[in-house]
Design a protein around this motif. Structure first.
Motif, PDB file in Angstrom:
ATOM      1  N   LEU B 231       0.805  -1.224   0.000  1.00  0.00           N
ATOM      2  CA  LEU B 231       0.000   0.000   0.000  1.00  0.00           C
ATOM      3  C   LEU B 231       0.845   1.286   0.000  1.00  0.00           C
ATOM      4  O   LEU B 231       0.535   2.220  -0.742  1.00  0.00           O
ATOM      5  CB  LEU B 231      -1.004  -0.007   1.154  1.00  0.00           C
ATOM      6  CG  LEU B 231      -2.274  -0.843   0.898  1.00  0.00           C
ATOM      7  CD1 LEU B 231      -3.178  -0.856   2.126  1.00  0.00           C
ATOM      8  CD2 LEU B 231      -3.051  -0.313  -0.305  1.00  0.00           C
ATOM      9  N   PRO B 232       1.916   1.379   0.811  1.00  0.00           N
ATOM     10  CA  PRO B 232       2.706   2.623   0.763  1.00  0.00           C
ATOM     11  C   PRO B 232       3.241   2.920  -0.635  1.00  0.00           C
ATOM     12  O   PRO B 232       3.339   4.086  -1.021  1.00  0.00           O
ATOM     13  CB  PRO B 232       3.856   2.348   1.740  1.00  0.00           C
ATOM     14  CG  PRO B 232       3.354   1.309   2.650  1.00  0.00           C
ATOM     15  CD  PRO B 232       2.423   0.455   1.840  1.00  0.00           C
ATOM     16  N   GLN B 233       3.578   1.873  -1.386  1.00  0.00           N
ATOM     17  CA  GLN B 233       4.073   2.114  -2.745  1.00  0.00           C
ATOM     18  C   GLN B 233       2.916   2.411  -3.689  1.00  0.00           C
ATOM     19  O   GLN B 233       3.067   3.188  -4.634  1.00  0.00           O
ATOM     20  CB  GLN B 233       4.851   0.901  -3.243  1.00  0.00           C
ATOM     21  CG  GLN B 233       6.116   0.666  -2.446  1.00  0.00           C
ATOM     22  CD  GLN B 233       6.958  -0.437  -3.035  1.00  0.00           C
ATOM     23  OE1 GLN B 233       7.427  -0.336  -4.159  1.00  0.00           O
ATOM     24  NE2 GLN B 233       7.155  -1.503  -2.274  1.00  0.00           N
ATOM     25  N   ALA B 234       1.756   1.788  -3.413  1.00  0.00           N
ATOM     26  CA  ALA B 234       0.582   2.041  -4.252  1.00  0.00           C
ATOM     27  C   ALA B 234       0.114   3.488  -4.095  1.00  0.00           C
ATOM     28  O   ALA B 234      -0.453   4.065  -5.019  1.00  0.00           O
ATOM     29  CB  ALA B 234      -0.540   1.079  -3.883  1.00  0.00           C
ATOM     30  N   MET B 235       0.372   4.076  -2.926  1.00  0.00           N
ATOM     31  CA  MET B 235      -0.107   5.431  -2.648  1.00  0.00           C
ATOM     32  C   MET B 235       0.381   6.442  -3.680  1.00  0.00           C
ATOM     33  O   MET B 235      -0.283   7.431  -3.962  1.00  0.00           O
ATOM     34  CB  MET B 235       0.348   5.887  -1.258  1.00  0.00           C
ATOM     35  CG  MET B 235      -0.381   5.250  -0.118  1.00  0.00           C
ATOM     36  SD  MET B 235      -2.150   5.476  -0.232  1.00  0.00           S
ATOM     37  CE  MET B 235      -2.309   7.085   0.518  1.00  0.00           C
ATOM     38  N   ARG B 236       1.534   6.185  -4.245  1.00  0.00           N
ATOM     39  CA  ARG B 236       2.066   7.111  -5.238  1.00  0.00           C
ATOM     40  C   ARG B 236       1.134   7.228  -6.439  1.00  0.00           C
ATOM     41  O   ARG B 236       0.990   8.285  -7.030  1.00  0.00           O
ATOM     42  CB  ARG B 236       3.444   6.622  -5.701  1.00  0.00           C
ATOM     43  CG  ARG B 236       4.519   7.638  -5.546  1.00  0.00           C
ATOM     44  CD  ARG B 236       5.842   7.073  -5.885  1.00  0.00           C
ATOM     45  NE  ARG B 236       6.280   7.499  -7.206  1.00  0.00           N
ATOM     46  CZ  ARG B 236       6.536   8.749  -7.538  1.00  0.00           C
ATOM     47  NH1 ARG B 236       6.392   9.706  -6.668  1.00  0.00           N
ATOM     48  NH2 ARG B 236       6.940   9.056  -8.741  1.00  0.00           N
ATOM     49  N   THR B 237       0.505   6.123  -6.787  1.00  0.00           N
ATOM     50  CA  THR B 237      -0.470   6.146  -7.877  1.00  0.00           C
ATOM     51  C   THR B 237      -1.838   6.577  -7.376  1.00  0.00           C
ATOM     52  O   THR B 237      -2.604   7.222  -8.089  1.00  0.00           O
ATOM     53  CB  THR B 237      -0.593   4.735  -8.491  1.00  0.00           C
ATOM     54  OG1 THR B 237       0.693   4.153  -8.547  1.00  0.00           O
ATOM     55  CG2 THR B 237      -1.199   4.786  -9.865  1.00  0.00           C
ATOM     56  N   ILE B 238      -2.148   6.196  -6.122  1.00  0.00           N
ATOM     57  CA  ILE B 238      -3.499   6.424  -5.602  1.00  0.00           C
ATOM     58  C   ILE B 238      -3.740   7.906  -5.322  1.00  0.00           C
ATOM     59  O   ILE B 238      -4.822   8.428  -5.613  1.00  0.00           O
ATOM     60  CB  ILE B 238      -3.716   5.578  -4.318  1.00  0.00           C
ATOM     61  CG1 ILE B 238      -3.750   4.088  -4.666  1.00  0.00           C
ATOM     62  CG2 ILE B 238      -4.989   5.989  -3.613  1.00  0.00           C
ATOM     63  CD1 ILE B 238      -3.808   3.178  -3.455  1.00  0.00           C
ATOM     64  N   VAL B 239      -2.748   8.600  -4.760  1.00  0.00           N
ATOM     65  CA  VAL B 239      -2.990   9.958  -4.265  1.00  0.00           C
ATOM     66  C   VAL B 239      -3.490  10.940  -5.338  1.00  0.00           C
ATOM     67  O   VAL B 239      -4.515  11.580  -5.131  1.00  0.00           O
ATOM     68  CB  VAL B 239      -1.740  10.507  -3.536  1.00  0.00           C
ATOM     69  CG1 VAL B 239      -1.868  11.990  -3.272  1.00  0.00           C
ATOM     70  CG2 VAL B 239      -1.550   9.767  -2.225  1.00  0.00           C
ATOM     71  N   PHE B 301       0.033  18.251  -2.469  1.00  0.00           N
ATOM     72  CA  PHE B 301       1.455  18.376  -2.795  1.00  0.00           C
ATOM     73  C   PHE B 301       2.318  17.711  -1.726  1.00  0.00           C
ATOM     74  O   PHE B 301       3.226  16.935  -2.029  1.00  0.00           O
ATOM     75  CB  PHE B 301       1.830  19.856  -2.929  1.00  0.00           C
ATOM     76  CG  PHE B 301       3.296  20.060  -3.165  1.00  0.00           C
ATOM     77  CD1 PHE B 301       3.820  19.990  -4.446  1.00  0.00           C
ATOM     78  CD2 PHE B 301       4.163  20.293  -2.108  1.00  0.00           C
ATOM     79  CE1 PHE B 301       5.165  20.154  -4.665  1.00  0.00           C
ATOM     80  CE2 PHE B 301       5.519  20.456  -2.320  1.00  0.00           C
ATOM     81  CZ  PHE B 301       6.021  20.392  -3.606  1.00  0.00           C
ATOM     82  N   TYR B 302       1.984  18.000  -0.446  1.00  0.00           N
ATOM     83  CA  TYR B 302       2.825  17.464   0.625  1.00  0.00           C
ATOM     84  C   TYR B 302       2.636  15.958   0.792  1.00  0.00           C
ATOM     85  O   TYR B 302       3.589  15.231   1.091  1.00  0.00           O
ATOM     86  CB  TYR B 302       2.556  18.215   1.930  1.00  0.00           C
ATOM     87  CG  TYR B 302       3.202  19.584   1.923  1.00  0.00           C
ATOM     88  CD1 TYR B 302       4.543  19.726   2.239  1.00  0.00           C
ATOM     89  CD2 TYR B 302       2.493  20.715   1.549  1.00  0.00           C
ATOM     90  CE1 TYR B 302       5.162  20.963   2.195  1.00  0.00           C
ATOM     91  CE2 TYR B 302       3.094  21.960   1.503  1.00  0.00           C
ATOM     92  CZ  TYR B 302       4.433  22.078   1.827  1.00  0.00           C
ATOM     93  OH  TYR B 302       5.045  23.295   1.770  1.00  0.00           O
ATOM     94  N   VAL B 303       1.400  15.477   0.589  1.00  0.00           N
ATOM     95  CA  VAL B 303       1.178  14.031   0.690  1.00  0.00           C
ATOM     96  C   VAL B 303       1.944  13.311  -0.422  1.00  0.00           C
ATOM     97  O   VAL B 303       2.625  12.309  -0.180  1.00  0.00           O
ATOM     98  CB  VAL B 303      -0.336  13.708   0.616  1.00  0.00           C
ATOM     99  CG1 VAL B 303      -0.561  12.204   0.576  1.00  0.00           C
ATOM    100  CG2 VAL B 303      -1.067  14.301   1.800  1.00  0.00           C
ATOM    101  N   GLU B 304       1.866  13.847  -1.617  1.00  0.00           N
ATOM    102  CA  GLU B 304       2.588  13.220  -2.739  1.00  0.00           C
ATOM    103  C   GLU B 304       4.090  13.219  -2.484  1.00  0.00           C
ATOM    104  O   GLU B 304       4.782  12.256  -2.780  1.00  0.00           O
ATOM    105  CB  GLU B 304       2.314  13.982  -4.041  1.00  0.00           C
ATOM    106  CG  GLU B 304       1.102  13.501  -4.780  1.00  0.00           C
ATOM    107  CD  GLU B 304       0.951  14.208  -6.115  1.00  0.00           C
ATOM    108  OE1 GLU B 304       1.973  14.530  -6.741  1.00  0.00           O
ATOM    109  OE2 GLU B 304      -0.197  14.439  -6.502  1.00  0.00           O
ATOM    110  N   ALA B 308       6.694  10.067  -2.258  1.00  0.00           N
ATOM    111  CA  ALA B 308       7.712   9.995  -3.306  1.00  0.00           C
ATOM    112  C   ALA B 308       9.053   9.549  -2.743  1.00  0.00           C
ATOM    113  O   ALA B 308       9.969   9.237  -3.494  1.00  0.00           O
ATOM    114  CB  ALA B 308       7.859  11.349  -3.987  1.00  0.00           C
ATOM    115  N   LYS B 309       9.168   9.510  -1.401  1.00  0.00           N
ATOM    116  CA  LYS B 309      10.433   9.109  -0.785  1.00  0.00           C
ATOM    117  C   LYS B 309      10.832   7.729  -1.299  1.00  0.00           C
ATOM    118  O   LYS B 309      10.054   6.793  -1.228  1.00  0.00           O
ATOM    119  CB  LYS B 309      10.294   9.048   0.732  1.00  0.00           C
ATOM    120  CG  LYS B 309      10.437  10.398   1.386  1.00  0.00           C
ATOM    121  CD  LYS B 309      10.255  10.267   2.883  1.00  0.00           C
ATOM    122  CE  LYS B 309       9.998  11.621   3.490  1.00  0.00           C
ATOM    123  NZ  LYS B 309       9.422  11.526   4.820  1.00  0.00           N
ATOM    124  N   GLY B 310      12.038   7.614  -1.795  1.00  0.00           N
ATOM    125  CA  GLY B 310      12.497   6.318  -2.265  1.00  0.00           C
ATOM    126  C   GLY B 310      12.191   6.090  -3.729  1.00  0.00           C
ATOM    127  O   GLY B 310      12.865   5.332  -4.392  1.00  0.00           O
TER     128      GLY B 310
END
Lengths: 310, 374
Positions: B231-239, B301-304, B308-310
């Motif tokens: 999920l943490p990696q999916a968030m990049r697409t989800i947000v 912006f801040y959530v994305e 984006a870390k990593g």
């Protein structure tokens, strides 16, 4: 043997002690000896105990017996038999599509076999035995078994959103329920061993390919597995980065960790491997001591392959 | 001096080599070699873009027309707009909109995540139920769903809590449980869940298969694989798509006026129904919707950036960083001092015309004092 079904599983593992979940409990010598006999492996009693293995358990006897695996109509593994003695380094060679990677994935149950069995120190992978029945293990138990088998991928598969240290710490903490503080100390030692002590707090994308693969090795070692599988660990690397990864694997081999390595690095195989296995079209064509298979191959297919590669 | 950069065919005599300064060594090619001092003293002329000026002028005129009409046209009645902007009933309508958005978003994305996991599960029944849910709730218009939920009491006058097909422990009147607010959040939340489910599913599918395999190979428990690795990696697409949906939801709450629930749009309607100032009050609502959307965009912006870390080697600068750097750069330009050391090199370089552009020394050309300058 070609028509094997799961009945083979039952008969050939009759004597194996099948306490899958309490793998650490059984005594190494006893279970090793018992399981070796029905398989017809060379007598395991004669194998001397591994002298130093600080990272892994003292055991790591891998038995693959009569394994068949098909994807649809394509048979990728055909009646594969393989025994890896504790502390031994086995290198699997062969052309692309010969089933090398599938065999590794079968060993840690990322793929289910169609028939045959895989056992680590006498414990069946993916099944538990009670009386005459084999029960498929639930996912939780399979995950527990996998902590005993480290896996290093060709494409590293580090978790990019976690730091290097978090990558290494994750499995011992969440899969084995160990204390984070204690695991972190060990993880830093492991990173120092692969020469990356100063990279603990960066994220994987900031590292070179060779460094990433060394982190992946440290991560695989963190659960203290009894067996370590490498699936073409240097194939995704620039030529000048291959050496640093092979050096780490060599150091593990000298420590007496049981290793199974799929690779195309013939020089590495000749130097480090105790046993070299040559596979083609889902079958083991030839296996034996490294010097024999590489320098004096008996089978025409092996000769043809080595002529091209060397 | 200018001949130093020119090519042989244009200036050189046909028979002899071009007139090149060969004191720096033999030139293997026909191209002349210029010294660094020579290059730095050359005047650099940027490429001309005449149509760009035309387009800029046209847009500027159009903008001026819009602004002028906003100011000069008395019918906008800006005094009334500003008078009502912070009117107590407008603020309570705004609160109604925010409350609806928040609760519907929580229900929508909570249920949506569950539906996405069901859709990806190995159980055929769970997969089918999730698929059917998305199918139904995406098919029926929101306004129709809202009215249906509000009329639930017609179908089921009482709701009871108990064992399925067995005794019940408690009974409620449907109208007591599903009031206007209840019907509104059910309608908005349940329909949002259908869309969110697809967004979350797309996010999960976007995570590399190797990540699932590595997590499984390490023996990480299933739930932890989802929450910690996938999920943490999916968030990049989800947000990004989710924020789209949430902004849509903010404005979608205006549909709830059909239930006469006191959100922003309904409140505005009630007021202009009384005082007939339709346009100014619509502008009041528009301004508030713009403000809400702006705040959400900044949060996005801040959530994305967090997720984006990593995934990227260097994170994009925050608006605050950009503002600070711009100030520092302007200061260094005005005073002629070297750029502040905390300024990223790429930010300090001025692009555009000017002397010494070719040598890319990174100093603004206006502050250069070189002896070689012509």
């Amino acid at each position: 043997m070609s028509t094997t079904t799961k009945t083979v599983l039952k008969t050939s593992t009759r004597q194996s002690t099948s306490a899958v979940t309490s793998t650490a409990a059984a005594s190494p010598a006893a279970s090793g000896a018992q399981t070796a006999e029905p398989v017809g492996a060379p007598s395991t009693h004669a194998v001397p105990a591994v002298t130093t293995a600080p990272l892994t358990g003292t055991r790591g006897l891998l038995e693959v017996h009569g394994v068949h695996k098909s994807y649809g109509t394509l048979e990728v593994l055909h009646d594969v038999d393989l025994t890896v003695q504790p502390g031994e380094v086995t290198v699997i060679l062969g052309p692309s599509g010969s089933g090398k990677s599938t065999l590794l994935r079968v060993v840690n149950h990322l793929e289910k076999v169609d028939s045959g069995f895989v056992a680590l120190d006498g414990d069946l992978i993916g099944y538990s035995r009670s009386g005459d029945t084999l029960r498929e293990l639930k996912e939780k138990a399979i995950l527990a078994q996998r902590t005993q088998i480290g896996f290093v991928f060709q494409s590293f598969n580090l978790f990019p959103h976690l730091t290097v240290l978090e990558n290494v710490v994750e499995a011992p903490v969440s899969a084995q329920g160990r204390r984070r503080s204690e695991v972190e100390v060990e993880a830093r030692e492991l990173l120092a061993r692969v020469g990356l002590a100063d990279k603990a707090d960066v994220r994987p994308r900031q590292l070179s390919g060779g460094q990433q693969q060394r982190v992946a090795i440290a991560r695989a070692l963190a659960t203290k597995p009894r067996l370590l599988l490498f699936d073409e660990p240097t194939s995704a690397l620039d030529p000048e980065l291959v050496g640093e990864v092979l050096d780490v694997i060599k150091a593990l081999a000298h420590d007496g960790t049981t290793l199974v390595v799929v690779t195309h690095e013939i020089g590495f195989a000749r130097e480090v491997a105790d046993t070299v296995v040559f596979m083609d079209s889902g079958r083991i064509v030839e296996q034996g001591p490294a010097a024999q298979v590489i320098d004096d191959p008996q089978h025409a297919r092996t000769k043809a392959f080595l002529d091209k590669v060397l | 001096m200018s001949s130093a950069l020119s090519t042989p065919p244009s200036t050189g005599s046909p028979a002899s080599p071009p007139p090149v300064d060969r004191s720096t060594g033999p030139a293997p090619s026909a191209l002349p070699r210029a010294t660094r001092a020579e290059l730095e003293s050359l005047r650099v002329v940027g490429a001309r873009h005449p149509w760009r000026y035309v387009a800029t002028a046209a847009v500027a005129v159009l903008l001026a027309m819009v602004v002028s009409s906003l100011v000069t046209n008395q019918r906008w009645e800006w005094s009334i707009v500003f008078q009502y902007l912070t009117w107590p009933s407008i603020l309570s309508g705004l609160w109604g909109t925010l409350r609806l958005t928040f609760v519907a978003a929580v229900i929508g994305f909570g249920l949506g995540t569950v539906l996405a996991l069901m859709r990806l599960s190995r159980s055929p029944l769970l997969r089918a139920v999730s698929w059917a849910y998305t199918w139904v709730f995406r098919s029926v218009p929101l306004i129709l769903q809202l009215l249906l939920w509000y009329n639930l009491a017609y179908l089921y006058p009482t709701l009871s809590l108990g064992i399925p097909f067995g005794p019940s422990f408690a009974e409620f009147g449907t109208l007591d449980v599903i009031n206007k607010f209840g019907a509104a959040i059910l309608g908005l939340g349940l329909s949002q869940a259908a869309y969110s489910a697809e967004i979350v599913r797309a996010g999960i599918l976007s995570v590399d298969q190797g990540q699932h395999e590595a997590a499984a190979a390490l023996g990480i428990p299933r739930a932890r694989q989802s929450t910690r690795i996938v999920l943490p990696q999916a968030m990049r697409t989800i947000v990004p798509t989710s924020v789209n949906e949430i902004i849509g939801l903010v404005k979608g709450t205006s549909v709830v006026y059909v239930l006469a629930y006191g959100e922003l749009f309904y409140t505005v309607g009630v007021i202009y129904g009384r005082n007939q100032r339709v346009v100014p009050l619509l502008m009041v609502a528009a301004i508030w919707y713009v403000i809400i959307t702006t705040v959400i965009t900044v949060i996005q912006f801040y959530v994305e950036r967090h997720y984006a870390k990593g995934a990227v080697r260097t994170l994009p600068p925050t608006p605050i960083q950009v503002a600070r750097w711009t100030l520092l750069r302007t200061w260094s330009r005005l005073t002629g001092r070297p750029p502040h050391p905390s300024l990223p090199p790429a930010f300090a370089v001025r692009t555009g015309n000017g002397r010494g552009h070719l040598t890319r020394t990174g100093r603004p050309s206006t502050t250069r004092t070189e002896g070689g300058a012509v």
